[in-house]
Write a protein that holds these residues in place. Structure first.
Motif, short mmCIF file in Angstrom:
data_model
loop_
_atom_site.label_atom_id
_atom_site.label_comp_id
_atom_site.label_asym_id
_atom_site.label_seq_id
_atom_site.Cartn_x
_atom_site.Cartn_y
_atom_site.Cartn_z
N ASN A 115 1.25 -1.53 0.01
CA ASN A 115 0.16 0.07 0.38
C ASN A 115 1.06 1.17 -0.09
OD1 ASN A 115 -2.73 -1.09 1.27
ND2 ASN A 115 -1.33 -2.86 1.95
N ILE A 116 0.85 2.12 -0.68
CA ILE A 116 1.36 2.93 -1.19
C ILE A 116 0.98 4.28 -0.48
CG2 ILE A 116 3.12 4.96 -2.91
CD1 ILE A 116 2.69 1.80 -4.68
N LEU A 117 1.64 4.47 0.78
CA LEU A 117 0.82 5.97 1.34
C LEU A 117 0.12 7.31 -0.05
CD1 LEU A 117 1.67 5.39 5.37
CD2 LEU A 117 -0.78 4.29 3.43
N ARG A 118 -0.40 7.70 0.33
CA ARG A 118 -0.69 8.76 0.44
C ARG A 118 0.08 9.94 1.23
NH1 ARG A 118 -5.75 10.91 -1.46
NH2 ARG A 118 -6.32 11.79 -0.28
N ALA A 119 0.08 11.52 0.13
CA ALA A 119 0.33 12.50 1.08
C ALA A 119 0.35 12.55 2.40
CB ALA A 119 0.98 13.44 0.62
N ASP A 120 -1.13 12.41 2.60
CA ASP A 120 -1.88 12.50 3.97
C ASP A 120 -2.06 11.04 5.47
OD1 ASP A 120 -3.62 10.97 3.22
OD2 ASP A 120 -5.03 12.48 2.88
N GLY A 121 -1.14 10.47 5.02
CA GLY A 121 -0.91 9.07 5.42
C GLY A 121 0.30 8.44 6.78
N GLU A 122 0.35 9.90 6.99
CA GLU A 122 1.66 9.88 8.37
C GLU A 122 0.87 9.19 9.34
OE1 GLU A 122 3.49 12.20 11.67
OE2 GLU A 122 3.54 13.50 9.69
N GLU A 148 -8.72 9.07 -5.36
CA GLU A 148 -7.84 9.84 -6.44
C GLU A 148 -6.81 11.32 -5.12
OE1 GLU A 148 -8.64 10.06 -9.28
OE2 GLU A 148 -10.06 8.39 -9.03
N GLY A 149 -5.88 11.72 -6.40
CA GLY A 149 -5.40 12.77 -5.45
C GLY A 149 -4.26 12.75 -4.55
N GLY A 150 -3.97 11.82 -4.42
CA GLY A 150 -3.62 11.49 -3.31
C GLY A 150 -2.09 12.25 -3.02
N GLY A 151 -1.28 12.46 -3.64
CA GLY A 151 0.65 12.77 -3.84
C GLY A 151 0.82 11.67 -3.62
N ALA A 152 1.93 12.20 -2.26
CA ALA A 152 2.67 10.96 -2.25
C ALA A 152 3.15 11.52 -0.67
CB ALA A 152 4.01 10.54 -2.86
N LEU A 169 4.37 15.23 -0.53
CA LEU A 169 4.73 15.91 -2.07
C LEU A 169 3.44 15.64 -2.17
CD1 LEU A 169 8.26 13.63 -2.91
CD2 LEU A 169 8.02 16.43 -1.95
N PRO A 170 3.20 17.04 -3.33
CA PRO A 170 1.88 17.12 -4.40
C PRO A 170 1.96 16.01 -4.71
CG PRO A 170 2.71 19.34 -4.59
CD PRO A 170 3.35 18.51 -3.13
N ALA A 171 -0.08 15.70 -5.07
CA ALA A 171 0.19 14.58 -6.70
C ALA A 171 1.04 15.17 -7.76
CB ALA A 171 -1.39 14.97 -7.14
N GLU A 172 0.80 16.60 -7.92
CA GLU A 172 1.87 16.91 -8.97
C GLU A 172 3.01 16.40 -9.16
OE1 GLU A 172 1.19 20.62 -6.69
OE2 GLU A 172 0.03 19.31 -7.15
N TYR A 207 -6.07 4.26 1.63
CA TYR A 207 -5.15 5.79 2.78
C TYR A 207 -4.43 5.53 1.46
CZ TYR A 207 -8.59 4.60 6.45
OH TYR A 207 -9.24 4.13 6.67
N SER A 208 -4.37 5.14 0.30
CA SER A 208 -3.04 5.01 -0.62
C SER A 208 -3.57 5.47 -2.58
CB SER A 208 -2.64 2.80 -0.73
OG SER A 208 -3.11 2.33 0.22
N ALA A 209 -2.25 5.52 -2.79
CA ALA A 209 -1.58 6.16 -3.76
C ALA A 209 -2.40 5.16 -4.71
CB ALA A 209 -0.55 7.22 -3.95
N ALA A 210 -1.65 3.61 -4.46
CA ALA A 210 -2.34 2.95 -5.56
C ALA A 210 -1.66 2.10 -4.27
CB ALA A 210 -1.06 2.91 -6.52
#
Length: 174
Positions: free
Chosen positions: A81-88, A153-157, A168-171, A120-123
């Motif tokens: 599970n590759i966490l989104r930017a907000d996954g701390e 959607e729109g998760g960043g990293a 890191l933002p999605a862009e 909770y994941s970008a992918a």
């Protein structure tokens, strides 16, 4: 005789090694699997790398003392599970040895009954273990990627660098 600071053959101290590695940014992931009775298990990891494009392989480092390691090796399958930017907070939960890691979370299972944290994941990558290599106080798990599942959607990293989390933002992922 060369000093310790100029002798390139000197073995680094544990503190020096850890300090140097803190300067290496790592994407934050949660590795999930299921134990023998189907009980979900997982841990936070930044020790993840893409290994091969053909065949699609990745590698993760797992601490020999991890409570999840027996379940991971027993099941032979896991989800990365590759966490989104907000996954701390999720990362911290899965790093905490005392937490009930899955309590109150929105999770599902893939077709192999492996827990997935897509919300909770970008992918999410569904993986099958193909090799388990002893590596010091860790195991290097090489896995075949069987399926890539979309995340939210729109998760960043979320990355870890300098012993801190950074969003890191999605862009940045484009």
């Amino acid at each position: 005789m060369p000093s310790a600071t100029t002798d390139r053959s000197a073995t680094p101290t544990d503190a020096a090694f850890l300090a140097a590695m803190a300067g290496l940014a790592g994407g934050v992931c949660v590795v999930t699997t299921a134990g023998p009775e189907g009980r979900p298990a997982g841990f936070t990891s930044t020790a993840v790398m893409s290994l091969s494009r053909s065949p699609q392989l990745l590698a993760i480092g797992v601490d020999q003392a991890s409570r999840t390691l027996p379940a991971l090796l027993g099941r032979g399958r896991f989800a990365l599970n590759i966490l989104r930017a907000d996954g701390e907070s999720l990362s911290r939960r899965f790093a905490d040895r005392t937490a009930d890691r899955f309590a109150g979370l929105d999770w599902t299972t893939d077709e192999w009954d492996v827990p997935v944290l897509a919300a909770y994941s970008a992918a999410v990558l569904s993986c099958q273990v193909v090799r388990d290599v002893p590596a010091g106080d860790h195991r290097l798990i090489v896995a075949s990627v069987r399926r890539v599942l979309p995340g939210a959607e729109g998760g960043g990293a979320l990355v870890h660098l300098g012993r801190r989390y950074h969003q890191l933002p999605a862009e940045y992922a484009r």
